[in-house]
Design a protein around this motif. Structure first.
Motif, mmCIF file in Angstrom:
data_model
loop_
_atom_site.group_PDB
_atom_site.id
_atom_site.type_symbol
_atom_site.label_atom_id
_atom_site.label_comp_id
_atom_site.label_asym_id
_atom_site.label_seq_id
_atom_site.Cartn_x
_atom_site.Cartn_y
_atom_site.Cartn_z
ATOM 1 N N PRO A 11 4.860 15.772 -6.609
ATOM 2 C CA PRO A 11 3.673 15.560 -7.143
ATOM 3 C C PRO A 11 3.260 14.060 -7.336
ATOM 4 O O PRO A 11 3.759 13.443 -7.704
ATOM 5 N N PRO A 12 2.197 13.589 -7.586
ATOM 6 C CA PRO A 12 1.152 15.070 -8.110
ATOM 7 C C PRO A 12 0.640 15.621 -6.551
ATOM 8 O O PRO A 12 -0.077 16.348 -6.470
ATOM 9 N N ASP A 13 0.605 14.753 -5.618
ATOM 10 C CA ASP A 13 0.325 14.989 -3.966
ATOM 11 C C ASP A 13 0.868 15.814 -3.677
ATOM 12 O O ASP A 13 1.397 16.004 -3.692
ATOM 13 N N ASP A 14 0.130 16.754 -2.867
ATOM 14 C CA ASP A 14 -0.132 17.103 -1.390
ATOM 15 C C ASP A 14 -0.332 17.504 -0.265
ATOM 16 O O ASP A 14 -0.500 15.784 0.285
ATOM 17 N N VAL A 15 0.189 18.092 0.372
ATOM 18 C CA VAL A 15 -0.713 18.125 2.090
ATOM 19 C C VAL A 15 -1.752 17.672 2.389
ATOM 20 O O VAL A 15 -3.015 17.046 3.076
ATOM 21 N N ASN A 16 -2.558 18.293 1.406
ATOM 22 C CA ASN A 16 -3.991 17.654 1.327
ATOM 23 C C ASN A 16 -4.234 16.305 1.327
ATOM 24 O O ASN A 16 -5.729 16.538 2.425
ATOM 25 N N ALA A 17 -3.544 15.554 0.606
ATOM 26 C CA ALA A 17 -3.995 13.583 0.922
ATOM 27 C C ALA A 17 -4.385 13.423 2.239
ATOM 28 O O ALA A 17 -4.562 12.745 2.477
ATOM 29 N N VAL A 18 -2.905 13.730 3.172
ATOM 30 C CA VAL A 18 -2.740 14.104 4.296
ATOM 31 C C VAL A 18 -3.508 14.563 5.051
ATOM 32 O O VAL A 18 -4.420 13.406 5.831
ATOM 33 N N HIS A 19 -4.598 15.229 4.771
ATOM 34 C CA HIS A 19 -5.564 16.425 5.330
ATOM 35 C C HIS A 19 -6.951 14.996 5.103
ATOM 36 O O HIS A 19 -7.807 14.779 6.538
ATOM 37 N N ASP A 20 -7.478 14.701 3.642
ATOM 38 C CA ASP A 20 -8.221 13.530 3.718
ATOM 39 C C ASP A 20 -7.827 12.458 4.221
ATOM 40 O O ASP A 20 -9.162 12.047 4.962
ATOM 41 N N VAL A 52 7.673 17.033 1.353
ATOM 42 C CA VAL A 52 7.333 17.685 0.445
ATOM 43 C C VAL A 52 7.637 19.076 -0.180
ATOM 44 O O VAL A 52 8.596 18.735 -0.703
ATOM 45 N N GLU A 53 8.078 19.730 1.008
ATOM 46 C CA GLU A 53 9.615 20.483 0.563
ATOM 47 C C GLU A 53 10.223 20.556 0.257
ATOM 48 O O GLU A 53 11.437 21.206 -0.894
ATOM 49 N N VAL A 61 8.739 12.987 -4.556
ATOM 50 C CA VAL A 61 9.183 12.390 -3.554
ATOM 51 C C VAL A 61 8.168 11.402 -2.884
ATOM 52 O O VAL A 61 6.825 11.286 -3.262
ATOM 53 N N ALA A 62 8.245 10.267 -2.410
ATOM 54 C CA ALA A 62 7.122 8.705 -2.870
ATOM 55 C C ALA A 62 7.120 8.498 -0.860
ATOM 56 O O ALA A 62 8.040 8.681 -0.422
ATOM 57 N N CYS A 63 5.811 8.943 -0.535
ATOM 58 C CA CYS A 63 5.826 8.944 1.233
ATOM 59 C C CYS A 63 4.877 8.108 1.808
ATOM 60 O O CYS A 63 3.832 7.430 0.350
ATOM 61 N N SER A 64 4.730 7.381 2.426
ATOM 62 C CA SER A 64 4.092 6.115 3.243
ATOM 63 C C SER A 64 4.123 6.653 4.592
ATOM 64 O O SER A 64 4.817 6.840 5.378
ATOM 65 N N LEU A 65 2.561 7.269 5.179
ATOM 66 C CA LEU A 65 2.131 6.925 5.913
ATOM 67 C C LEU A 65 1.561 5.965 6.347
ATOM 68 O O LEU A 65 -0.150 5.344 5.897
ATOM 69 N N ALA A 66 1.489 5.963 8.277
ATOM 70 C CA ALA A 66 0.902 4.795 9.271
ATOM 71 C C ALA A 66 0.522 4.811 10.354
ATOM 72 O O ALA A 66 1.089 6.324 10.654
ATOM 73 N N LEU A 67 -0.517 5.515 10.663
ATOM 74 C CA LEU A 67 -0.983 6.070 11.776
ATOM 75 C C LEU A 67 -2.173 5.058 12.636
ATOM 76 O O LEU A 67 -3.069 3.986 12.308
#
Length: 135
Positions: A11-20, A52-53, A61-67
Motif C-alpha cells: 500500500p497505499p497504491d493499487d492497480v488503479n495507479a497502473v490504469h491511470d 501487489v497480491e 511492495v515497491a514497484c517500478s514500471l517502464a513502458l
C-alpha cells in the motif's frame, strides 16, 4: 522510441495507479491502436495485480514500471522488491472453469508475444512485449 515511467508502492497504491498511468500513456501515444492498447493494458494490470497480491507477502511492495513504445511494438518492464516468485511463465495455463483464481499469468501470456520473469539483485523482473497490430 518513447519511454514512460511509473513508480508505485502497495500500500497505499493499487492497480488503479497502473490504469491511470496507462491512460496517460495512451493519451500521449495516439499511434497505438485500440487492440494493442487493450491487450497490453490487460497484461500489465493482471501482472501488477499478481505482484501487489503475492510479492509483498501481506506487507508493502515497491514497484517500478517502464513502458517503451516504438514503431515495432510495446515493451514493459515491471520490477518489484517483493519475495521471489515461484512461477513458470512459459508454462502458465488456465485452470479449469471452476477455479476461483490462477488465471492472471496465463492471460498475460495469451495477449503478448513475449513474457519473461527473472530474479536478480533481490528484485523480481517481469518483461512483456507485444508487436504492433497491422492497422
Amino acid at each position: 522510441m518513447a519511454e514512460h515511467l511509473l513508480d508505485f508502492a502497495s500500500p497505499p497504491d493499487d492497480v488503479n495507479a497502473v490504469h491511470d498511468f496507462l491512460a496517460a500513456v495512451w493519451g500521449s501515444e495516439p499511434s497505438v491502436g485500440p487492440e494493442d492498447r487493450m491487450a497490453f493494458e490487460l497484461a500489465l494490470v493482471e501482472l501488477a495485480s499478481n505482484v501487489v497480491e503475492h510479492a509483498g507477502g501481506g506487507g508493502r511492495v515497491a514497484c517500478s514500471l517502464a513502458l517503451a513504445v516504438s514503431a515495432d511494438g510495446l515493451e514493459a518492464r515491471l520490477t518489484d522488491d517483493g519475495r521471489p516468485a515461484d512461477v513458470d511463465v512459459a508454462g502458465a495455463a488456465l485452470p479449469d472453469a471452476s477455479a476461483e483464481s490462477g488465471r492472471g499469468l496465463a492471460l498475460v501470456g495469451m495477449v503478448v508475444d513475449e513474457f519473461r520473469y527473472e530474479r536478480a539483485d533481490d528484485r523480481n523482473r517481469w518483461t512483456v512485449r507485444r508487436g504492433r497490430s497491422a492497422v
